[in-house]
Scaffold this active site. Structure first.
Site, PDB file in Angstrom:
ATOM      1  N   GLU A 266     -34.037  -5.593  17.968  1.00 21.04           N
ATOM      2  CA  GLU A 266     -33.697  -4.370  18.711  1.00 21.04           C
ATOM      3  C   GLU A 266     -32.781  -3.477  17.866  1.00 21.04           C
ATOM      4  OE1 GLU A 266     -32.061  -5.459  22.512  1.00 21.04           O
ATOM      5  OE2 GLU A 266     -33.817  -6.652  23.026  1.00 21.04           O
ATOM      6  N   HIS A 285     -34.126  -2.062  26.488  1.00 15.94           N
ATOM      7  CA  HIS A 285     -33.001  -2.899  26.950  1.00 15.94           C
ATOM      8  C   HIS A 285     -32.142  -2.131  27.970  1.00 15.94           C
ATOM      9  CE1 HIS A 285     -30.492  -6.593  25.663  1.00 15.94           C
ATOM     10  NE2 HIS A 285     -30.207  -6.273  26.916  1.00 15.94           N
TER      11      HIS A 285
HETATM   12  C1  8YV Z   1     -26.688  -5.275  27.923  1.00 21.33           C
HETATM   13  C2  8YV Z   1     -27.431  -7.315  28.997  1.00 21.33           C
HETATM   14  O1  8YV Z   1     -26.105  -6.217  27.142  1.00 21.33           O
HETATM   15  O2  8YV Z   1     -25.577  -7.907  30.297  1.00 21.33           O
HETATM   16  C3  8YV Z   1     -26.395  -8.261  29.479  1.00 21.33           C
HETATM   17  O3  8YV Z   1     -26.400  -9.405  28.997  1.00 21.33           O
HETATM   18  O4  8YV Z   1     -28.396  -7.683  28.419  1.00 21.33           O
HETATM   19  C4  8YV Z   1     -27.250  -5.853  29.195  1.00 21.33           C
HETATM   20  O5  8YV Z   1     -26.541  -5.557  30.279  1.00 21.33           O
HETATM   21  C5  8YV Z   1     -25.790  -4.116  28.081  1.00 21.33           C
HETATM   22  O6  8YV Z   1     -26.303  -3.202  27.220  1.00 21.33           O
HETATM   23  C6  8YV Z   1     -24.330  -4.343  27.843  1.00 21.33           C
HETATM   24  O7  8YV Z   1     -23.909  -3.982  26.580  1.00 21.33           O
END
Ligand code: 8YV
Length: 324
Positions: A266, A285
């Site tokens: 990503e 994402h």
């Molecule tokens: C992202 C997620 O990380 O909470 C998580 O584990 O995958 C998402 O919410 C979000 O971009 C937080 O930085």
């Protein structure tokens, strides 16, 4: 005698009211979320708290450079990017932000489910490219959600909410987890071994965390268990699926379609073959990406940070053994 307030390093933009809350008991140092690791390491030398996205890999190199660090407050529920073992060895508390994003992620899963069931990506493309105007062919037919079987892999908070919501849509539900006995698993959902779940499901949704046992949990053999009309949804972590094997299955038509919020890399490389597939619905994402949920995540991370720095128990600590 006045004692100096502890230094809290914040590595993502925060709302003024959240900054003000931190500044009641801490000195706040803002670091760009895009700062290279060397800059971040420099910034945390005297820090006692670090608030940061859960997507940035943080490990012993940073901990070693921050001898006063007491709390790594991650924003996000996943913690695969953090070396918790190394933090624990150094007595550093690590926290995440569970619960507050459960319904937002479940909303996205349902959105992807509806999009797949009506082939929205392909049908929208048909209109936009002029196919409908030229009456080139009939629109693509989808599938009814009611009466289909949903297999949920990973029966944590999000998996349970997705299961309960799918049941209200008239879906039959199955579940799998590393724990085959979960006393509070959703009623009316049946446990299956992973491959049996894959064989029986019309829709599979992944909700496991990423760890060494879930890496490539869905590889060529598992994809081979799925029915050719089945669809796969992933809002967990990209590396849970072997993406090369998934791309091959989608190209060969042994799997009808997928909807992915997460990829192995990503952002993806511009020439990643999966970007070209009409039956791969890809979003960047965005599981937690609503204004309300992202705020709730930052607010919970601030509470975790402040709790440790003021000697209180943090609400969602991942290694509570370090707390005195
Ligand atoms: C992202 C997620 O990380 O909470 C998580 O584990 O995958 C998402 O919410 C979000 O971009 C937080 O930085």
């Amino acid at each position: 005698m006045t004692t100096e307030k502890p230094l809290a390093c914040v590595c993502l933009p925060l709302e003024p009211e959240l900054e003000a809350r931190i500044e009641i008991s801490c000195r706040l140092e803002q670091v760009s979320w895009a700062a290279p690791l060397e800059e971040l390491i420099e910034a945390v030398r005297d820090a006692e708290g670090l608030l940061i996205s859960n997507r940035l890999p943080i490990g012993d190199e940073l901990f070693a450079a921050a001898p006063k660090l007491r709390i790594l407050a991650g924003v996000g529920v996943g913690y695969d990017a953090f070396d918790i073992e190394a933090a624990t060895k150094r007595g550093i508390a690590v926290s995440n932000t569970p619960d507050v994003l459960t319904h937002a992620v479940a909303d996205l899963v349902l959105g992807l489910l509806f999009a797949l069931s009506r082939r929205l990506l392909e049908n929208a493309e048909y209109v936009q490219s002029g196919g409908w105007s030229q009456a080139a062919r009939p629109p693509r037919l989808g599938f009814d959600i009611r009466g289909r079987t949903l297999g949920v892999v990973g029966m944590g908070r999000i998996g349970r909410v997705v299961t309960a919501r799918a049941q209200t849509l008239g879906m039959r539900t199955l579940w799998n987890d590393v724990f085959s006995e979960l006393p509070d698993a959703v009623p009316q959902s049946e446990y299956r071994e992973l491959r049996d779940l894959l064989r029986e499901s019309d829709v599979v949704s992944l909700h496991t965390d990423l760890n060494p046992t879930s890496h490539h949990l869905i590889s060529a053999d598992e994809l081979g268990c799925m029915q050719p009309h089945a669809v796969l949804i992933n809002t967990s972590r990209g590396p849970v699926i072997d993406q090369v094997a998934l791309t091959a299955a989608l190209e060969a038509g042994t799997l009808a379609a997928c909807a992915l919020d997460v990829l192995e890399q990503e952002p993806p490389a511009a020439d990643d073959l999966i970007l070209k597939l009409p039956n791969a619905l890809l979003v960047p994402h965005i599981g937690s990406a609503t204004r309300q949920t992202r705020y709730a995540m930052r607010e919970l991370a601030v509470r975790n940070l402040l709790a440790v720095l003021t000697g209180e128990p943090p609400p969602t600590c991942l290694n509570p053994e370090v707390l005195g």
